[in-house]
Design a protein around this motif. Structure first.
Motif, short mmCIF file in Angstrom:
data_model
loop_
_atom_site.label_atom_id
_atom_site.label_comp_id
_atom_site.label_asym_id
_atom_site.label_seq_id
_atom_site.Cartn_x
_atom_site.Cartn_y
_atom_site.Cartn_z
N LEU A 126 14.95 -3.31 10.57
CA LEU A 126 14.47 -3.95 9.34
C LEU A 126 13.29 -4.87 9.64
CD1 LEU A 126 14.64 -4.71 6.35
CD2 LEU A 126 16.46 -6.34 6.94
N ALA A 127 13.37 -5.62 10.72
CA ALA A 127 12.28 -6.54 11.08
C ALA A 127 10.98 -5.78 11.34
CB ALA A 127 12.68 -7.35 12.31
N ILE A 128 11.07 -4.61 11.97
CA ILE A 128 9.86 -3.85 12.31
C ILE A 128 9.13 -3.40 11.05
CG2 ILE A 128 9.05 -1.65 13.29
CD1 ILE A 128 11.27 -2.01 15.42
N VAL A 129 9.84 -2.80 10.09
CA VAL A 129 9.16 -2.30 8.90
C VAL A 129 8.75 -3.44 7.98
CG1 VAL A 129 10.14 0.02 8.94
CG2 VAL A 129 11.42 -1.81 7.82
N TRP A 130 9.49 -4.54 7.98
CA TRP A 130 9.12 -5.71 7.19
C TRP A 130 7.77 -6.26 7.66
CZ3 TRP A 130 12.44 -8.35 3.53
CH2 TRP A 130 11.88 -9.51 3.00
N ILE A 131 7.64 -6.40 8.97
CA ILE A 131 6.37 -6.89 9.54
C ILE A 131 5.24 -5.92 9.25
CG2 ILE A 131 5.19 -7.38 11.72
CD1 ILE A 131 7.93 -8.42 12.76
N ALA A 132 5.52 -4.61 9.33
CA ALA A 132 4.48 -3.60 9.07
C ALA A 132 3.99 -3.67 7.62
CB ALA A 132 5.02 -2.21 9.38
N VAL A 133 4.91 -3.92 6.68
CA VAL A 133 4.52 -4.04 5.27
C VAL A 133 3.63 -5.26 5.06
CG1 VAL A 133 5.39 -4.55 2.95
CG2 VAL A 133 6.46 -2.75 4.31
N ARG A 134 3.99 -6.38 5.69
CA ARG A 134 3.15 -7.59 5.59
C ARG A 134 1.77 -7.33 6.18
NH1 ARG A 134 5.58 -12.50 4.43
NH2 ARG A 134 3.95 -13.57 5.61
N HIS A 135 1.75 -6.59 7.29
CA HIS A 135 0.47 -6.26 7.93
C HIS A 135 -0.38 -5.36 7.03
CE1 HIS A 135 -2.37 -5.66 11.18
NE2 HIS A 135 -2.23 -4.34 11.08
#
Length: 537
Positions: free
Chosen positions: A205-214
């Protein structure tokens, strides 16, 4: 970016995950074999995994993606962010209530749905309840993560969503290595693996959350409200969840039936892991890429582009899965010997059963992947009801056949029922697409399909003769290096033969491949310009 390059981007992440998944299953088979702890773990993990496919991948990669793509086209990043926040607020709240309810009801669920056959063995039953309770919150992490992945796919950022599942296998391999180093017993391994699954959910979850913010979209929490957009999503999501998770529904049913026979649950799970490699690499790549691309083409009124996307996806699917199906069917036993036959697995003499299940799954592999290529043709047009009806028919076929075949065939009977149900579902999806005029008839594709089947059949025959010629080197008593070398040469020879035959007899066209590699999709709207700099898109 060309369609094939997009498939390759997703497939590379999925391939990494599947290869590590093999490593994980090899270590688990050596540590637990097909004994009671393995049965309990696989049954417990199947439950949250099924819900993940139903409510996460099934609902959001089918219902959410077309609506999110529409918001991008209409309002750019700001409109897409508002829509995402509305959905996030409702989804988070619903998941909290579902998780609490399932945790409280877990003993009842295990005894009636997950593994009713375990109730006769209190130790195995209690272990399954405990492991399922530890792992079920994984569903919440993966459902929220699937929403983020759907956003990334719509923004044509495919890699982060594809690579995130790798960390489940990385963490579980680490747990197994630590357990081996510490000399842990089977029961401790089962509990540590369950906590590893929970930790992997948080990391993914943390990986895709960060990718969306990026990607330029920062989602804040909004008070859950049933807005018009959310109502539309829910209206589409329920049937989409059933349809998108049909394979997992059938697996859950199979697990429940198999729980009445010792070692059947773990045998099915180990065979499933092998055929998930081609299914995941090809099927998931097609599903993740085709739906947002097809949705954009239809929303923009590009009917010719939409028809070409569908035809190329099916061609790509069959080109890779037909030879994989032939190989899994013909040389399943050498594959199982190489991957699993060591430690507790070798001692249990489970190879013939797992190999038989794998061969039957191989026959159903093209159908399972074609389902993922056909359903976007419905979902992109916001028709989720028709595939749901077909999915329900498929489940009925699966249940009837599994109950009829299991008493005489055991676990291979469940695999047979699943494969037949898959073909029934795929054929129904195709026939209705054609009748509605949603599938463009292409003579070149129609000519190539039987030639691909012929090339795969000839390759399968060559593998059969080759496996008999190399039988002394593929036997159970051979050293691991010898078995790996012999099987590697056999597979390499089969690949060379298949590709040579496919191109020689016209099953594949090198010119078409070159054109597909050069073909570029429709541009992303200017409002989403941050996507242009993404090296993964």
């Amino acid at each position: 970016m060309s369609l094939i390059k997009k498939f390759a981007t997703v497939a590379s992440g999925t391939l990494m995950s599947r290869v590590l998944g093999f490593t994980r299953e090899m270590l688990m088979a050596a540590a637990l074999g097909t004994g009671p702890v393995a049965d309990a773990f696989y049954a417990a993990f199947q439950f949250p995994n099924t819900f993940r496919r139903l409510f996460a991948e099934g609902a959001f990669n089918t219902a959410f993606v077309p609506l999110f793509a529409k918001e991008i086209e209409a309002g750019g990043h700001d409109g897409a962010r508002r829509f995402s926040e509305e959905v996030f607020g409702v989804l988070f709240t619903v998941l909290i209530f579902i998780t609490i309810a399932m945790e409280l009801a877990m003993p009842f669920l295990v005894s009636t749905i997950i593994a009713p056959g375990f109730t006769g063995d209190p130790q195995k039953y209690n272990l399954t309840v405990a492991l399922a309770a530890i792992m079920f919150p994984y569903l919440m992490c993966m459902s929220l993560g699937a929403m983020m992945a759907g956003m990334l796919n719509s923004l044509r950022r495919y890699f982060a969503a594809a690579v995130a599942p790798v960390f489940l296998n990385v963490i579980l391999i680490g747990v197994l290595y630590y357990a081996w180093h510490a000399g842990a017993d089977g029961l401790s391994v089962g509990y540590w693996m369950a906590w590893g699954v929970m930790a992997a959910g948080v990391v993914q979850l943390a990986i895709v959350w960060i990718a969306v913010r990026h990607a330029g979209i920062s989602i804040g929490f909004r008070r859950p409200r049933m807005t018009q957009n959310v109502k539309r999503l829910l209206w589409l999501a329920f049937p989409a969840a059933i349809t998108g998770g049909i394979t997992q529904i059938n697996q859950l049913i199979g697990t429940a039936i198999a729980s009445t026979q010792a070692s059947a649950v773990s045998s099915l799970a180990l065979a499933d892991r092998v055929y998930q490699l081609p299914l995941g690499v090809v099927g998931i790549a097609v599903a993740m890429v085709l739906l947002p691309e097809l949705s954009r083409a239809l929303k923009a009124g590009h009917a010719t582009e939409a028809a070409n996307l569908q035809n190329r996806s099916v061609e790509f699917t069959l080109f890779l899965t037909l030879p994989a199906a032939a190989a899994l069917t013909v040389i399943s036993e050498p594959i199982v010997r190489l991957l699993y036959e060591r430690g507790a697995f070798a001692a249990s003499n489970s190879t013939p059963t797992v190999a038989a299940i794998l061969a039957i799954f191989g026959l159903g592999l093209p159908a399972f992947v074609l389902i993922k290529a056909f359903t976007p043709g419905y979902f992109a047009r916001e028709d989720t009801r028709t595939p749901m009806v077909f999915a329900a028919i498929s489940v009925a076929v699966n249940v009837a056949l599994a109950l009829a075949l299991f008493p005489s065939m055991g676990a291979p009977g469940i695999a047979t029922a699943s494969s037949v149900a898959g073909w029934v579902n795929a054929l129904m999806l195709l026939v209705v697409l054609v009748r509605r005029g949603h599938w463009g008839r292409e003579e070149a594709l129609i000519r190539r399909i039987p030639r691909l089947v012929l090339a795969s059949a000839l390759m399968g025959a060559a593998l059969w003769f080759g496996s008999h010629a190399l039988a002394p080197y593929l036997a159970s008593g051979s050293p691991l290096v010898v078995k790996a070398t012999a099987l590697g040469l056999l597979c390499l020879g089969g690949m060379v033969l298949y590709f040579a035959l496919a191109f020689a007899i016209g099953g594949a066209d090198l010119g078409m491949v070159r054109r597909s590699m050069r073909r570029r999709g429709a541009p992303v709207p200017s409002a989403s310009s941050p996507v242009d700099g993404d090296p993964a898109s």
